[in-house]
Design an enzyme around this catalytic site. Structure first.
Site, PDB file in Angstrom:
ATOM      1  N   CYS A 123       0.918  -1.303   0.666  1.00  0.00           N
ATOM      2  CA  CYS A 123      -0.199  -0.138   0.148  1.00  0.00           C
ATOM      3  C   CYS A 123       0.693   1.010   0.155  1.00  0.00           C
ATOM      4  O   CYS A 123       0.435   2.741   0.003  1.00  0.00           O
ATOM      5  CB  CYS A 123      -1.113  -0.064   1.208  1.00  0.00           C
ATOM      6  SG  CYS A 123      -1.976  -1.289   0.694  1.00  0.00           S
ATOM      7  N   HIS A 264      -3.174   7.371   2.908  1.00  0.00           N
ATOM      8  CA  HIS A 264      -3.474   6.015   2.138  1.00  0.00           C
ATOM      9  C   HIS A 264      -5.227   5.180   3.181  1.00  0.00           C
ATOM     10  O   HIS A 264      -4.838   5.960   4.391  1.00  0.00           O
ATOM     11  CB  HIS A 264      -2.536   4.761   3.082  1.00  0.00           C
ATOM     12  CG  HIS A 264      -2.986   3.585   2.547  1.00  0.00           C
ATOM     13  ND1 HIS A 264      -3.769   2.934   1.541  1.00  0.00           N
ATOM     14  CD2 HIS A 264      -3.163   2.586   2.906  1.00  0.00           C
ATOM     15  CE1 HIS A 264      -3.998   2.067   1.491  1.00  0.00           C
ATOM     16  NE2 HIS A 264      -3.702   1.615   2.339  1.00  0.00           N
ATOM     17  N   ASN A 294     -10.238   0.564  -0.264  1.00  0.00           N
ATOM     18  CA  ASN A 294      -8.881   0.266  -0.025  1.00  0.00           C
ATOM     19  C   ASN A 294      -8.251  -0.376  -1.106  1.00  0.00           C
ATOM     20  O   ASN A 294      -7.958  -0.757  -1.963  1.00  0.00           O
ATOM     21  CB  ASN A 294      -8.036  -0.881   1.105  1.00  0.00           C
ATOM     22  CG  ASN A 294      -5.847  -0.441   1.589  1.00  0.00           C
ATOM     23  OD1 ASN A 294      -5.676  -0.035   0.524  1.00  0.00           O
ATOM     24  ND2 ASN A 294      -6.281  -1.046   2.552  1.00  0.00           N
TER      25      ASN A 294
HETATM   26  O1  UT7 Z   1      -3.650  -0.848   3.633  1.00  0.00           O
HETATM   27  C1  UT7 Z   1      -2.962  -1.767   4.289  1.00  0.00           C
HETATM   28  C2  UT7 Z   1      -2.690  -2.628   5.729  1.00  0.00           C
HETATM   29  N1  UT7 Z   1      -4.315  -2.544   6.459  1.00  0.00           N
HETATM   30  C3  UT7 Z   1      -4.230  -2.478   6.868  1.00  0.00           C
HETATM   31  O2  UT7 Z   1      -4.116  -1.019   7.769  1.00  0.00           O
HETATM   32  C4  UT7 Z   1      -5.848  -3.009   7.968  1.00  0.00           C
HETATM   33  C5  UT7 Z   1      -5.163  -2.825   9.439  1.00  0.00           C
HETATM   34  N2  UT7 Z   1      -6.976  -3.072   9.920  1.00  0.00           N
HETATM   35  C6  UT7 Z   1      -7.407  -3.544  10.549  1.00  0.00           C
HETATM   36  O3  UT7 Z   1      -7.908  -2.427   9.829  1.00  0.00           O
HETATM   37  C7  UT7 Z   1      -8.751  -4.294  11.191  1.00  0.00           C
HETATM   38  O4  UT7 Z   1      -7.853  -5.072  12.090  1.00  0.00           O
HETATM   39  C8  UT7 Z   1      -9.553  -5.111  10.156  1.00  0.00           C
HETATM   40  C9  UT7 Z   1     -10.430  -3.711   9.400  1.00  0.00           C
HETATM   41  C10 UT7 Z   1      -9.223  -5.477   9.739  1.00  0.00           C
HETATM   42  C11 UT7 Z   1     -10.180  -5.108  11.714  1.00  0.00           C
HETATM   43  O5  UT7 Z   1     -10.940  -4.368  12.624  1.00  0.00           O
HETATM   44  P1  UT7 Z   1     -10.619  -4.818  13.759  1.00  0.00           P
HETATM   45  O6  UT7 Z   1     -11.137  -4.067  14.611  1.00  0.00           O
HETATM   46  O7  UT7 Z   1      -9.317  -4.865  14.176  1.00  0.00           O
HETATM   47  O8  UT7 Z   1     -11.779  -6.627  14.405  1.00  0.00           O
HETATM   48  P2  UT7 Z   1     -10.807  -8.054  14.797  1.00  0.00           P
HETATM   49  O9  UT7 Z   1     -10.215  -8.849  13.752  1.00  0.00           O
HETATM   50  O10 UT7 Z   1     -10.181  -8.191  15.906  1.00  0.00           O
HETATM   51  O11 UT7 Z   1     -12.567  -8.577  14.848  1.00  0.00           O
HETATM   52  C12 UT7 Z   1     -12.508  -8.064  15.611  1.00  0.00           C
HETATM   53  C13 UT7 Z   1     -14.456  -9.176  16.239  1.00  0.00           C
HETATM   54  C14 UT7 Z   1     -14.156 -10.697  15.781  1.00  0.00           C
HETATM   55  O12 UT7 Z   1     -14.959 -11.119  16.702  1.00  0.00           O
HETATM   56  P3  UT7 Z   1     -14.713 -11.343  17.648  1.00  0.00           P
HETATM   57  O13 UT7 Z   1     -13.821 -12.154  17.882  1.00  0.00           O
HETATM   58  O14 UT7 Z   1     -14.267 -10.408  18.858  1.00  0.00           O
HETATM   59  O15 UT7 Z   1     -16.698 -12.226  18.176  1.00  0.00           O
HETATM   60  C15 UT7 Z   1     -14.450 -10.813  14.329  1.00  0.00           C
HETATM   61  O16 UT7 Z   1     -14.714 -12.116  13.956  1.00  0.00           O
HETATM   62  O17 UT7 Z   1     -15.421  -8.619  15.161  1.00  0.00           O
HETATM   63  C16 UT7 Z   1     -15.582  -9.277  14.238  1.00  0.00           C
HETATM   64  N3  UT7 Z   1     -15.481  -9.819  12.540  1.00  0.00           N
HETATM   65  C17 UT7 Z   1     -16.341  -8.941  12.064  1.00  0.00           C
HETATM   66  N4  UT7 Z   1     -18.007  -8.894  11.831  1.00  0.00           N
HETATM   67  C18 UT7 Z   1     -18.654  -8.826  11.550  1.00  0.00           C
HETATM   68  C19 UT7 Z   1     -14.104  -9.351  11.593  1.00  0.00           C
HETATM   69  N5  UT7 Z   1     -14.443  -8.858  10.362  1.00  0.00           N
HETATM   70  C20 UT7 Z   1     -15.878  -8.931  10.539  1.00  0.00           C
HETATM   71  C21 UT7 Z   1     -16.760  -8.567   9.758  1.00  0.00           C
HETATM   72  N6  UT7 Z   1     -17.877  -8.461  10.495  1.00  0.00           N
HETATM   73  N7  UT7 Z   1     -16.952  -7.994   8.166  1.00  0.00           N
END
Ligand code: UT7
Length: 339
Positions: A123, A264, A294
């Protein structure tokens, strides 16, 4: 009295045109919630994406979108294909591993007197390739560079993985990079980094020389983006903010001096945290993640393209990115023209 000759004035790289190609198909959160277990509310609150453009048609790759953007750029800037010295293409979704997508785009748009290659910096693709282009411009080795950023992220997005599929969209942007001797415009400074620690947290496992494609790799869905979202998030928030503050301090730029932060577009929360650390009011933080998601290395150019009517000559922009690798950095740029 000493008179400065034209030769003594430093040449800087300036963006003198920017055009985009966006596919027609819109994949919104409503449609996505029928594909995976997710909701518009979760995606908007955790990421900030409402919809993304997707290149649906079979048989079209990144070079198709890149070539469309370049054709528009040549037309709008009145540039003849034969006058282009170099074409660089920043992408993590090349048409194929080789030959370079830069070559294919040159062929599609009739750029015949140029050379070029692809740059893979995740990215951070735009900031890394702009720095590369600037080096050729500043040394006088090139006078007209077409810089293409293009991604068909949908080709490597796993639409069974709800943690990654809401993030990404497709797009291409083409820019013309030329020398300027105006002391108040162009690229003034860059701070760029790589750290291989990131290879464990954001990657496409199979299809390269380490894990060539096999029936197993396809079955295990290893040709798609694999991301440890939380770890990438933590690195992105701290690295993007640190390097943006560092470039301000190094160049004696205050938050009042900055016209806009062009970050970004990975996650609304990362963008806001970066702007806050830089002491910027929210009007100065440019965001279009809601409409496009993204688009990896294409996201900063897509913001520049969308908001270009707002910029005035001499406006200070801080361009900042973080991506796979890890790769990250910030640039201090002064907009080079009035529309
Ligand atoms: O561009 C290159 C660099 N990339 C980035 O900068 C991306 C960086 N990371 C992020 O933006 C975030 O980590 C994400 C958007 C990918 C994920 O968000 P998060 O707040 O870190 O969520 P998480 O992975 O910690 O998941 C939290 C909860 C989980 O459920 P439990 O285990 O707490 O019950 C996931 O299963 O949210 C759940 N979850 C979702 N729920 C509904 C994960 N994806 C989804 C979804 N819809 N799409």
């Amino acid at each position: 009295m000493y008179k400065q000759s034209l030769m003594d004035i430093k040449k800087r790289a300036a963006i003198t045109g920017v055009e985009a190609y966006l596919p027609d198909y819109i994949l919104d959160n409503n449609e996505l919630s029928k594909i995976v277990d997710t909701t518009d509310e979760w995606i908007m609150s955790r990421i900030g994406v409402r919809e993304r453009k997707i290149l649906k048609e079979d048989g079209l790759g990144t070079s198709f979108m890149g070539a469309q953007a370049v054709k528009l750029l040549l037309e709008k800037t009145g540039t003849k294909p034969e006058d282009v010295d170099m074409l660089l293409c920043a992408t993590v979704t090349p048409d194929m591993l080789f030959p370079a997508t830069a070559n294919v785009i040159c062929d599609k748009v009739g750029i015949e007197n140029a050379w070029g290659y692809d740059i893979n910096a995740g990215c951070s693709g735009f900031i890394f390739s702009f720095e590369t282009a600037a080096s050729f411009i500043e040394t006088g080795r090139a006078k007209k560079i077409v810089l293409v950023t293009g991604e068909r992220m949908s080709a490597i997005t796993d639409y069974t993985d709800r943690a990654t599929c809401p993030l990404f969209g497709d797009a291409a942007v083409a820019m013309l990079i030329e020398p300027t001797q105006d002391p108040n415009s162009g690229l003034f400074d860059s701070i760029l980094h790589v750290d291989g620690v990131g290879r464990k947290y954001l990657y496409q496992k199979a299809g390269g020389s380490l894990y060539p494609a096999t029936e197993e790799t396809v079955k295990n869905r290893e040709h798609f983006i694999i991301q440890d979202g939380q770890t990438v998030f933590k690195y992105a928030v701290s690295r993007m903010a640190d390097v943006s503050v560092e470039i301000m301090e190094k160049n004696n730029i205050s938050s009042e001096d900055i016209a806009y932060l062009v970050p970004h577009q990975a996650n609304m929360r990362i963008i806001q945290a970066t702007g806050k650390r830089m002491g910027l009011e929210k009007e100065k933080i440019l965001i279009n993640i809601e409409k496009f998601g993204n688009t990896a290395g294409t996201s900063i150019p897509l913001v520049l393209w969308e908001f270009k009517d707002r910029f005035k000559k001499g406006d200070i922009l801080i361009l900042s990115a973080f991506g796979a690798g890890f790769t990250w950095g910030s640039m201090y740029y002064k907009w080079a023209y009035d529309l």
